[in-house]
Write a protein that holds these residues in place. Structure first.
Motif, PDB file in Angstrom:
ATOM      1  N   ARG A 127       5.800   5.110   1.621  1.00 33.08           N
ATOM      2  CA  ARG A 127       5.666   6.273   0.747  1.00 33.08           C
ATOM      3  C   ARG A 127       6.386   6.046  -0.576  1.00 33.08           C
ATOM      4  NH1 ARG A 127       6.726  11.148   5.200  1.00 33.08           N
ATOM      5  NH2 ARG A 127       5.119  10.458   6.669  1.00 33.08           N
ATOM      6  N   SER A 128       7.287   5.058  -0.629  1.00 32.26           N
ATOM      7  CA  SER A 128       7.995   4.715  -1.858  1.00 32.26           C
ATOM      8  C   SER A 128       7.208   3.662  -2.625  1.00 32.26           C
ATOM      9  CB  SER A 128       9.395   4.186  -1.530  1.00 32.26           C
ATOM     10  OG  SER A 128      10.136   5.140  -0.795  1.00 32.26           O
ATOM     11  N   VAL A 168       0.868  -1.176   0.000  1.00 37.02           N
ATOM     12  CA  VAL A 168       0.000   0.000   0.000  1.00 37.02           C
ATOM     13  C   VAL A 168       0.903   1.224   0.000  1.00 37.02           C
ATOM     14  CG1 VAL A 168      -1.857   1.232   1.171  1.00 37.02           C
ATOM     15  CG2 VAL A 168      -1.748  -1.264   1.292  1.00 37.02           C
ATOM     16  N   THR A 169       0.937   1.942  -1.111  1.00 35.45           N
ATOM     17  CA  THR A 169       1.879   3.051  -1.247  1.00 35.45           C
ATOM     18  C   THR A 169       1.129   4.335  -1.573  1.00 35.45           C
ATOM     19  OG1 THR A 169       2.246   2.528  -3.590  1.00 35.45           O
ATOM     20  CG2 THR A 169       3.730   1.534  -2.002  1.00 35.45           C
ATOM     21  N   GLY A 170       1.684   5.436  -1.128  1.00 32.88           N
ATOM     22  CA  GLY A 170       1.051   6.722  -1.396  1.00 32.88           C
ATOM     23  C   GLY A 170       1.708   7.816  -0.583  1.00 32.88           C
ATOM     24  N   GLN A 220       6.094  10.549  -3.718  1.00 33.49           N
ATOM     25  CA  GLN A 220       4.690  10.958  -3.604  1.00 33.49           C
ATOM     26  C   GLN A 220       4.545  12.455  -3.282  1.00 33.49           C
ATOM     27  OE1 GLN A 220       2.578   8.559  -4.365  1.00 33.49           O
ATOM     28  NE2 GLN A 220       4.067   6.896  -4.298  1.00 33.49           N
ATOM     29  N   LEU A 221       5.519  13.259  -3.720  1.00 29.90           N
ATOM     30  CA  LEU A 221       5.450  14.697  -3.481  1.00 29.90           C
ATOM     31  C   LEU A 221       5.010  15.474  -4.716  1.00 29.90           C
ATOM     32  CD1 LEU A 221       8.590  15.132  -1.227  1.00 29.90           C
ATOM     33  CD2 LEU A 221       6.203  15.352  -0.533  1.00 29.90           C
ATOM     34  N   VAL A 222       5.057  14.858  -5.866  1.00 35.69           N
ATOM     35  CA  VAL A 222       4.406  15.413  -7.052  1.00 35.69           C
ATOM     36  C   VAL A 222       3.575  14.310  -7.674  1.00 35.69           C
ATOM     37  CG1 VAL A 222       6.291  17.041  -7.498  1.00 35.69           C
ATOM     38  CG2 VAL A 222       6.214  14.871  -8.738  1.00 35.69           C
ATOM     39  N   GLU A 223       2.574  14.712  -8.438  1.00 30.50           N
ATOM     40  CA  GLU A 223       1.740  13.763  -9.169  1.00 30.50           C
ATOM     41  C   GLU A 223       2.095  13.847 -10.641  1.00 30.50           C
ATOM     42  OE1 GLU A 223      -2.101  15.166  -8.160  1.00 30.50           O
ATOM     43  OE2 GLU A 223      -2.120  14.208  -6.180  1.00 30.50           O
ATOM     44  N   ALA A 224       2.175  12.703 -11.300  1.00 31.17           N
ATOM     45  CA  ALA A 224       2.537  12.644 -12.711  1.00 31.17           C
ATOM     46  C   ALA A 224       1.352  12.137 -13.513  1.00 31.17           C
ATOM     47  CB  ALA A 224       3.746  11.734 -12.910  1.00 31.17           C
ATOM     48  N   ALA A 271       8.122  12.118  -7.760  1.00 33.42           N
ATOM     49  CA  ALA A 271       6.927  11.292  -7.942  1.00 33.42           C
ATOM     50  C   ALA A 271       7.023  10.017  -7.111  1.00 33.42           C
ATOM     51  CB  ALA A 271       6.742  10.956  -9.422  1.00 33.42           C
ATOM     52  N   ASP A 272       8.217   9.401  -7.084  1.00 30.96           N
ATOM     53  CA  ASP A 272       8.401   8.190  -6.273  1.00 30.96           C
ATOM     54  C   ASP A 272       8.168   8.480  -4.793  1.00 30.96           C
ATOM     55  OD1 ASP A 272       8.998   6.736  -8.514  1.00 30.96           O
ATOM     56  OD2 ASP A 272      11.167   6.862  -8.273  1.00 30.96           O
TER      57      ASP A 272
END
Length: 657
Positions: A393-394, A286-288, A545-549, A542-543
């Protein structure tokens, strides 16, 4: 071919194929030789009028197979069917299904193939085979066939003298055959093998089994282990009343868990004991981003799966503390009944003992807050009967075979439901539009909503509008989203600190821009670096989770955006870590690049006066826009318009100001 089959329907990178064939000494022609090998394999199929199952991808090759085309898949399906049948109480039919699965084996897996990578696959397959044999013998014991399995167990122990569960099965078989003395001799043989080879005593469970045989414990009698037809048989060979209870370490479920129905269903399906693929332990990641509710989702799923993992649940919260993985491993071993003095010193030996303790058991392992794959690997069980839930988070894309769940931000309806659960439905209904504004300002982030709800609960005299007004000031937003130990700022700071310097710098500079969506050339301009370097840094963000691609329409270049709360946090860091002059220079570079590129696209000139941006920033973008200026301008129009408005706000008519 062996490696492609071991990882069927997954792309095997070229580097891994080279490592499998040549290990540490690949020739300079290795890539070419692999390509020749694949061509030869394709000809082998097409020469027999068969469609080639091999696919070429940019990073490697893939063997495409359908269900039932690999014997190991058939084996796994039969094992899953056997377990499902056993759970319904038909032990004889389950044992027959296991015999059918084992009949597929004609000898050692991948016999004669060298190399450590293939050898690792061979060991995994042989472990699956041995586990299936043990499971079938357990069923035979439950069916009263104790005398028939004695010879087979003796032969299996000769092959693997350190497999403790084989000794336990043989001791029970001998005891039920009226051969108590021989059963005790087997215990002493096991103890000698473990002490002489590993320097450790047998496990508590095996020692308790010896005591049960000495005392004639009725728990060992066949009548207490023959399962009624309406439920599954007991999973262990022997469990005396005084044995250590199974670990149940899960934190409590979230009482106001909202939404996520699809994510919960997908995770539960991947962890279900009756799944088709039983070749390896199921792993759900579960990542995010920080605060999106990864831990709440994982714990909720774990509680839903309690019935499927009756032998216990292990839980640990991990972070970047050096040596924490080994500390967790030692604790897990103690929780599984290993005496402190019997735990070996090295992490590899501890991991071997850990996997042995979990072999054949149905235990769910929950690892919360993992930093990277290296923390997970030693804590993975080796038995497909166990399950693993990981939050991070990764992306953790290097965990083979993992099922990835990426929870989304809460929608408006679910956000309002969560807020209503926290502060009361009546307060939300009384200020419906204001409550919707609060949910929107929190960006659908569950952590932010929980903090806002906690503040409103603590201040019953506040209206929702009062908190919303305070939060609309960006300078105060993160201050308002703090309550007790809960803090959006601290949550984001953990992700930020884990980034390299250059990636943190890019995040701070991007936050200065008013653009909603950012192509890579904007990131290159803001740092004055090559677009390829900027893309790598954007992907790191992005990895984390600090920007969205997002994919651009029509297959163009990806577009990136900063979530609102991340942007506010990054602006705070920019004001602390960067001077005003540095911040202004970054913005001017972007403005100059916009003018240069639009001038080129409109064919008026190579730029529009003033400073000319660095060639390394614009060359790649210029090539794309010259190929199709209209499409380029259409795709980049939102970015360019945002830059125009920001330049006007700052009073910049051109790059020179």
């Amino acid at each position: 071919m062996a490696l492609l089959a071991l990882e069927a329907n997954r792309v095997v990178p070229m580097e891994r194929l080279i490592d499998a064939v040549w290990e540490d000494a690949p020739p300079s022609t290795a890539r070419g030789q692999v390509q020749i090998c694949l061509s030869s394999l394709r000809r082998t199929f097409t020469g027999r009028d068969l469609d080639s199952p091999f696919e070429t991808h940019h990073s490697g090759y893939l063997l495409r197979v359908a269900d039932g085309q690999l014997d190991v898949d058939v084996f796994g399906r039969l094992i899953a069917e056997a377990r499902s049948i056993a759970a319904s109480g038909d032990l004889a039919a389950a044992a027959e299904r296991l015999r059918a699965a084992l009949a597929l084996w004609g000898g050692p897996a991948l016999a004669g193939l060298p190399g450590r990578i293939v050898d690792a696959g061979r060991k995994r397959l042989e472990e699956l085979r041995t586990a299936a044999i043990e499971e079938r013998i357990r069923l035979d014991l439950a069916l009263g066939h104790h005398e028939e399995v004695i010879g087979e167990l003796i032969w299996l122990i000769e092959r693997d003298r350190l497999r403790e569960r084989l000794y336990a099965l043989l001791m029970v078989a001998l005891y039920r055959s009226g051969r108590q003395a021989e059963a005790l001799e087997i215990y002493h043989a096991a103890r000698t093998a473990f002490v002489d080879t590993l320097g450790i005593e047998p496990s508590d469970e095996l020692r308790r089994l010896e005591q049960g045989i000495l005392l004639g414990d009725p728990e060992l009698d066949l009548s207490t282990h023959r399962a009624p037809t309406h439920r599954a048989p007991t999973h262990r060979v022997y469990r005396p009343a005084a044995s250590r209870p199974a670990p149940h370490q899960l934190p409590s479920d979230t009482a106001d868990f909202i939404g996520r129905a699809d994510d919960v269903a997908a995770a539960c399906a991947a962890l279900a004991p009756g799944r088709v693929d039983v070749r390896a332990v199921p792993v759900v990641c579960v990542t995010g981003r920080a605060g999106i509710g990864k831990s709440a989702l994982a714990i909720h799923v774990a509680h839903r799966m309690l019935a499927g993992y009756p032998d216990g649940q292990l839980y640990a919260s991990l972070d970047a503390t050096p040596g924490l993985t080994q500390q967790v491993l030692r604790r897990f071993l103690r929780d599984l009944g290993v005496d402190r003095a019997e735990i070996p010193g090295g992490i590899d030996e501890q991991a071997h003992l850990y996997r042995s303790r979990l072999a054949g058991r149905r235990v769910l392992v929950v690892l919360d807050g993992v930093i990277d794959e290296s923390q997970v690997q030693p804590l993975l069980p080796g038995s497909g009967s166990c399950g693993v839930l990981v939050t991070s988070r990764s992306a953790l894309v290097a965990l083979p075979g993992a099922h990835h769940i990426r929870p989304r931000l809460l929608g408006s309806a679910d956000g309002l439901r969560l807020l209503g659960r926290i502060i009361g439905r009546q307060r939300v209904d009384a200020e419906a539009s204001t409550a919707a504004g609060l949910v929107a300002l929190c960006g659908g982030l569950p952590l932010a909503l929980r903090i806002a709800g906690a503040r409103l609960t603590a201040r019953e005299h506040w209206g929702i509008g009062q908190l919303l007004a305070r939060m609309r000031d960006d300078r105060r937003l993160l201050d308002e989203l703090e309550h007790g130990s809960l803090s959006v700022r601290l949550s984001l700071a953990g992700s930020y600190r884990a980034l390299p310097d250059g990636t943190r710098r890019l995040l701070r500079r991007l936050a200065l821009l008013d653009c909603v969506q950012l192509p890579a050339w904007v990131a290159a301009a803001v740092l004055d670096t090559e677009p390829a370097v900027a893309e790598d840094l954007l992907e790191q963000l992005a990895d984390a989770q600090l920007v969205e691609a997002d994919r651009a329409p029509g297959g163009g270049q990806p577009l990136y955006r900063l979530p609102a709360l991340v942007r506010v946090f990054a602006l705070e860091r920019a004001e602390v870590e960067d001077t005003a002059a540095v911040r202004e220079q970054s913005l001017r570079r972007v403005w100059a690049t916009c003018l240069y590129l639009t001038g080129t696209a409109s064919r008026h000139a190579d730029g529009a006066g003033g400073d000319v941006p660095s060639p390394m920033v614009v060359d790649a973008a210029v090539d794309r826009l010259r190929a199709d200026p209209v499409s380029w301008l259409t795709a980049e129009l939102p970015t360019l318009m945002a830059a125009v408005h920001q330049a006007a706000r700052l009073g910049w008519p051109d790059p020179t100001g």
